[in-house]
Design a protein around this motif. Structure first.
Motif, mmCIF file in Angstrom:
data_model
loop_
_atom_site.group_PDB
_atom_site.id
_atom_site.type_symbol
_atom_site.label_atom_id
_atom_site.label_comp_id
_atom_site.label_asym_id
_atom_site.label_seq_id
_atom_site.Cartn_x
_atom_site.Cartn_y
_atom_site.Cartn_z
ATOM 1 N N LEU A 1 5.296 -2.990 3.738
ATOM 2 C CA LEU A 1 4.216 -3.902 3.390
ATOM 3 C C LEU A 1 4.442 -4.492 2.000
ATOM 4 C CD1 LEU A 1 1.587 -5.294 3.982
ATOM 5 C CD2 LEU A 1 0.356 -3.214 3.315
ATOM 6 N N GLU A 2 4.930 -3.684 1.074
ATOM 7 C CA GLU A 2 5.242 -4.205 -0.259
ATOM 8 C C GLU A 2 6.270 -5.332 -0.165
ATOM 9 O OE1 GLU A 2 4.529 -0.537 -3.399
ATOM 10 O OE2 GLU A 2 6.433 -0.652 -2.311
ATOM 11 N N SER A 3 7.209 -5.189 0.751
ATOM 12 C CA SER A 3 8.216 -6.235 0.939
ATOM 13 C C SER A 3 7.572 -7.527 1.415
ATOM 14 C CB SER A 3 9.266 -5.764 1.952
ATOM 15 O OG SER A 3 10.229 -6.768 2.186
ATOM 16 N N VAL A 4 6.586 -7.404 2.303
ATOM 17 C CA VAL A 4 5.868 -8.579 2.794
ATOM 18 C C VAL A 4 5.053 -9.213 1.672
ATOM 19 C CG1 VAL A 4 4.041 -9.362 4.354
ATOM 20 C CG2 VAL A 4 5.757 -7.737 5.164
ATOM 21 N N LEU A 5 4.421 -8.368 0.857
ATOM 22 C CA LEU A 5 3.572 -8.864 -0.225
ATOM 23 C C LEU A 5 4.386 -9.483 -1.354
ATOM 24 C CD1 LEU A 5 0.995 -5.917 -0.474
ATOM 25 C CD2 LEU A 5 0.722 -8.098 0.722
ATOM 26 N N GLY A 6 5.602 -8.998 -1.541
ATOM 27 C CA GLY A 6 6.463 -9.560 -2.571
ATOM 28 C C GLY A 6 6.411 -8.849 -3.904
ATOM 29 N N PHE A 7 5.824 -7.663 -3.962
ATOM 30 C CA PHE A 7 5.799 -6.878 -5.193
ATOM 31 C C PHE A 7 5.575 -5.411 -4.848
ATOM 32 C CE2 PHE A 7 1.434 -8.087 -4.377
ATOM 33 C CZ PHE A 7 0.708 -6.935 -4.637
ATOM 34 N N SER A 8 5.867 -4.537 -5.819
ATOM 35 C CA SER A 8 5.696 -3.099 -5.625
ATOM 36 C C SER A 8 4.499 -2.601 -6.424
ATOM 37 C CB SER A 8 6.954 -2.347 -6.076
ATOM 38 O OG SER A 8 8.067 -2.713 -5.284
ATOM 39 N N PHE A 9 3.810 -1.628 -5.868
ATOM 40 C CA PHE A 9 2.672 -1.015 -6.546
ATOM 41 C C PHE A 9 3.161 0.007 -7.572
ATOM 42 C CE2 PHE A 9 0.202 -3.062 -3.440
ATOM 43 C CZ PHE A 9 -1.147 -2.905 -3.728
ATOM 44 N N LYS A 10 2.511 0.015 -8.719
ATOM 45 C CA LYS A 10 2.785 1.052 -9.706
ATOM 46 C C LYS A 10 2.299 2.401 -9.184
ATOM 47 C CE LYS A 10 1.877 -2.398 -13.296
ATOM 48 N NZ LYS A 10 0.920 -2.818 -14.354
ATOM 49 N N ASP A 11 1.165 2.367 -8.471
ATOM 50 C CA ASP A 11 0.579 3.570 -7.876
ATOM 51 C C ASP A 11 0.489 3.361 -6.362
ATOM 52 O OD1 ASP A 11 -0.845 5.752 -7.062
ATOM 53 O OD2 ASP A 11 -2.619 5.371 -8.299
ATOM 54 N N PRO A 12 1.519 3.752 -5.611
ATOM 55 C CA PRO A 12 1.530 3.516 -4.159
ATOM 56 C C PRO A 12 0.367 4.163 -3.417
ATOM 57 C CG PRO A 12 3.720 4.116 -4.944
ATOM 58 C CD PRO A 12 2.765 4.376 -6.074
ATOM 59 N N SER A 13 -0.247 5.191 -4.021
ATOM 60 C CA SER A 13 -1.359 5.850 -3.336
ATOM 61 C C SER A 13 -2.542 4.901 -3.162
ATOM 62 C CB SER A 13 -1.803 7.103 -4.098
ATOM 63 O OG SER A 13 -2.403 6.773 -5.338
ATOM 64 N N TYR B 1 -5.928 -5.246 -7.422
ATOM 65 C CA TYR B 1 -6.667 -5.413 -8.677
ATOM 66 C C TYR B 1 -6.565 -4.162 -9.551
ATOM 67 C CZ TYR B 1 -10.755 -5.621 -11.750
ATOM 68 O OH TYR B 1 -11.593 -5.579 -12.836
ATOM 69 N N LEU B 2 -6.779 -2.998 -8.957
ATOM 70 C CA LEU B 2 -6.725 -1.751 -9.721
ATOM 71 C C LEU B 2 -5.317 -1.449 -10.214
ATOM 72 C CD1 LEU B 2 -9.049 0.487 -7.511
ATOM 73 C CD2 LEU B 2 -9.586 -0.480 -9.759
ATOM 74 N N ASP B 3 -4.335 -1.876 -9.454
ATOM 75 C CA ASP B 3 -2.946 -1.558 -9.780
ATOM 76 C C ASP B 3 -2.298 -2.584 -10.705
ATOM 77 O OD1 ASP B 3 -0.651 0.340 -8.889
ATOM 78 O OD2 ASP B 3 0.231 -1.666 -8.686
ATOM 79 N N GLN B 4 -2.633 -3.862 -10.509
ATOM 80 C CA GLN B 4 -1.918 -4.932 -11.204
ATOM 81 C C GLN B 4 -2.763 -5.701 -12.223
ATOM 82 O OE1 GLN B 4 1.394 -5.662 -10.688
ATOM 83 N NE2 GLN B 4 1.626 -4.012 -9.189
ATOM 84 N N PHE C 1 -3.093 -11.089 -12.388
ATOM 85 C CA PHE C 1 -2.126 -11.007 -11.297
ATOM 86 C C PHE C 1 -2.838 -11.144 -9.954
ATOM 87 C CE2 PHE C 1 0.244 -8.906 -7.993
ATOM 88 C CZ PHE C 1 1.571 -9.235 -8.245
ATOM 89 N N THR C 2 -3.971 -10.452 -9.820
ATOM 90 C CA THR C 2 -4.709 -10.482 -8.557
ATOM 91 C C THR C 2 -5.259 -11.866 -8.274
ATOM 92 O OG1 THR C 2 -5.328 -8.170 -8.913
ATOM 93 C CG2 THR C 2 -6.558 -9.383 -7.236
ATOM 94 N N ARG C 3 -5.745 -12.545 -9.310
ATOM 95 C CA ARG C 3 -6.250 -13.908 -9.120
ATOM 96 C C ARG C 3 -5.145 -14.816 -8.589
ATOM 97 N NH1 ARG C 3 -6.136 -18.699 -11.046
ATOM 98 N NH2 ARG C 3 -4.658 -18.142 -12.689
ATOM 99 N N GLN C 4 -3.958 -14.704 -9.160
ATOM 100 C CA GLN C 4 -2.843 -15.530 -8.706
ATOM 101 C C GLN C 4 -2.421 -15.149 -7.289
ATOM 102 O OE1 GLN C 4 0.378 -15.579 -11.555
ATOM 103 N NE2 GLN C 4 -0.994 -15.910 -13.283
ATOM 104 N N PHE C 5 -2.460 -13.858 -6.989
ATOM 105 C CA PHE C 5 -2.095 -13.386 -5.650
ATOM 106 C C PHE C 5 -3.066 -13.928 -4.607
ATOM 107 C CE2 PHE C 5 -2.539 -9.946 -2.395
ATOM 108 C CZ PHE C 5 -1.314 -10.135 -1.775
ATOM 109 N N ILE C 6 -4.360 -13.853 -4.902
ATOM 110 C CA ILE C 6 -5.367 -14.361 -3.968
ATOM 111 C C ILE C 6 -5.213 -15.870 -3.788
ATOM 112 C CG2 ILE C 6 -7.849 -14.754 -3.651
ATOM 113 C CD1 ILE C 6 -8.312 -12.021 -4.967
ATOM 114 N N THR C 7 -4.959 -16.569 -4.881
ATOM 115 C CA THR C 7 -4.766 -18.018 -4.796
ATOM 116 C C THR C 7 -3.596 -18.360 -3.885
ATOM 117 O OG1 THR C 7 -5.678 -18.337 -7.021
ATOM 118 C CG2 THR C 7 -4.336 -20.115 -6.125
ATOM 119 N N SER C 8 -2.531 -17.568 -3.968
ATOM 120 C CA SER C 8 -1.375 -17.818 -3.097
ATOM 121 C C SER C 8 -1.724 -17.572 -1.632
ATOM 122 C CB SER C 8 -0.194 -16.936 -3.513
ATOM 123 O OG SER C 8 -0.417 -15.569 -3.202
#
Length: 245
Positions: free
Chosen positions: A20-32, A142-145, A149-156
């Motif tokens: 899923l991270e590959s689909v999203l285009g970034f990795s989570f700092k906290d995968p949990s 939002y909690l992770d990034q 970053f989240t605003r830009q992600f949602i806009t995309s």
């Protein structure tokens, strides 16, 4: 007995998170956080996990995160729109059907952990489940990034919808409202929606609704909620009354 994020980590393979991270285009700092965003309450119920280990708390936060990001983007993108126009446009972007469509675009349902009953009823593809899961995902981002970053992600994620709205000069019209305007414009009484049937299990019902105009059935539709079935029926009726059905 309650559970912890370690329990969730043990039942949600890291490979799924990485995919899923590959689909999203970034990795989570906290995968949990991402793993938690993928757990439906039905999975907790069937596996002895505490309901708090589902994505519902994240969904609550994600709803607010989404609304703020969309409101900010609309404020910036449409400087001449008044409050009413901005509110109407935002509603079209954060409604369940739009969110579910976006979730399908990233194949989010395929990554969800759901109970056997929900899985058997194809519940992971229902609009309500997908929309809720997307909001949970946005909260995890939002909690992770962080906020920007989240605003830009949602806009995309909503860029295609925003482009469509710009090109059309406004948000897509609600099919039930459009049908009512069409019918009243012809001097007829407002449409009547009739529930024909409700089938399937409680966690995955399928409603069938017919819409009548001037005593005649002019459309029928199905959906996981009565409102979704009514909207589907209205779309059919619009096509029929426009001579395209």
């Amino acid at each position: 007995m309650g559970s912890s994020r370690d329990d969730i980590a043990s039942i949600n393979p890291l490979t799924s998170v990485k995919a899923l991270e590959s689909v999203l285009g970034f990795s989570f700092k906290d995968p949990s956080l991402l793993r938690l965003a993928l757990v439906h309450r039905s999975y907790c119920n069937e596996n002895g996990l505490d309901p708090s280990e589902s994505y519902e708390r994240l969904e609550f936060l994600g709803d607010a995160v989404l609304e703020l990001a969309v409101s900010t983007e609309l404020y910036r993108r449409f400087p001449d729109a008044d409050e009413g126009e901005l509110t109407k446009t935002r509603s079209s972007l954060v409604r369940r059907e739009t969110l579910a469509q976006i979730a399908r675009g990233i194949d989010l349902g395929n990554y969800l952990l759901v109970g056997k009953g929900v899985h058997a009823g194809n519940g992971r593809e229902q609009d309500s489940v997908l929309a809720a899961a997307l909001e949970a995902l946005l909260a995890a981002v939002y909690l992770d990034q962080g906020n920007e970053f989240t605003r830009q992600f949602i806009t995309s994620l909503i860029d295609a919808e925003l482009t469509q709205i710009e090109g059309a000069g406004g948000p897509p019209e609600n099919p039930k409202s459009k049908l009512q305007e069409m019918v009243q414009g012809r001097g007829l009484n407002p449409p009547r929606y009739l529930l024909v049937s409700s089938e399937g299990p409680d966690h995955g019902p399928v409603f069938t609704v017919e819409v009548m105009v001037d005593g005649q059935v002019v459309g029928a539709g199905t959906g996981g909620k009565k409102s979704e079935a009514e909207s589907a029926a209205a779309r059919v009726a619009i096509a029929v009354l426009s001579g395209n059905g």
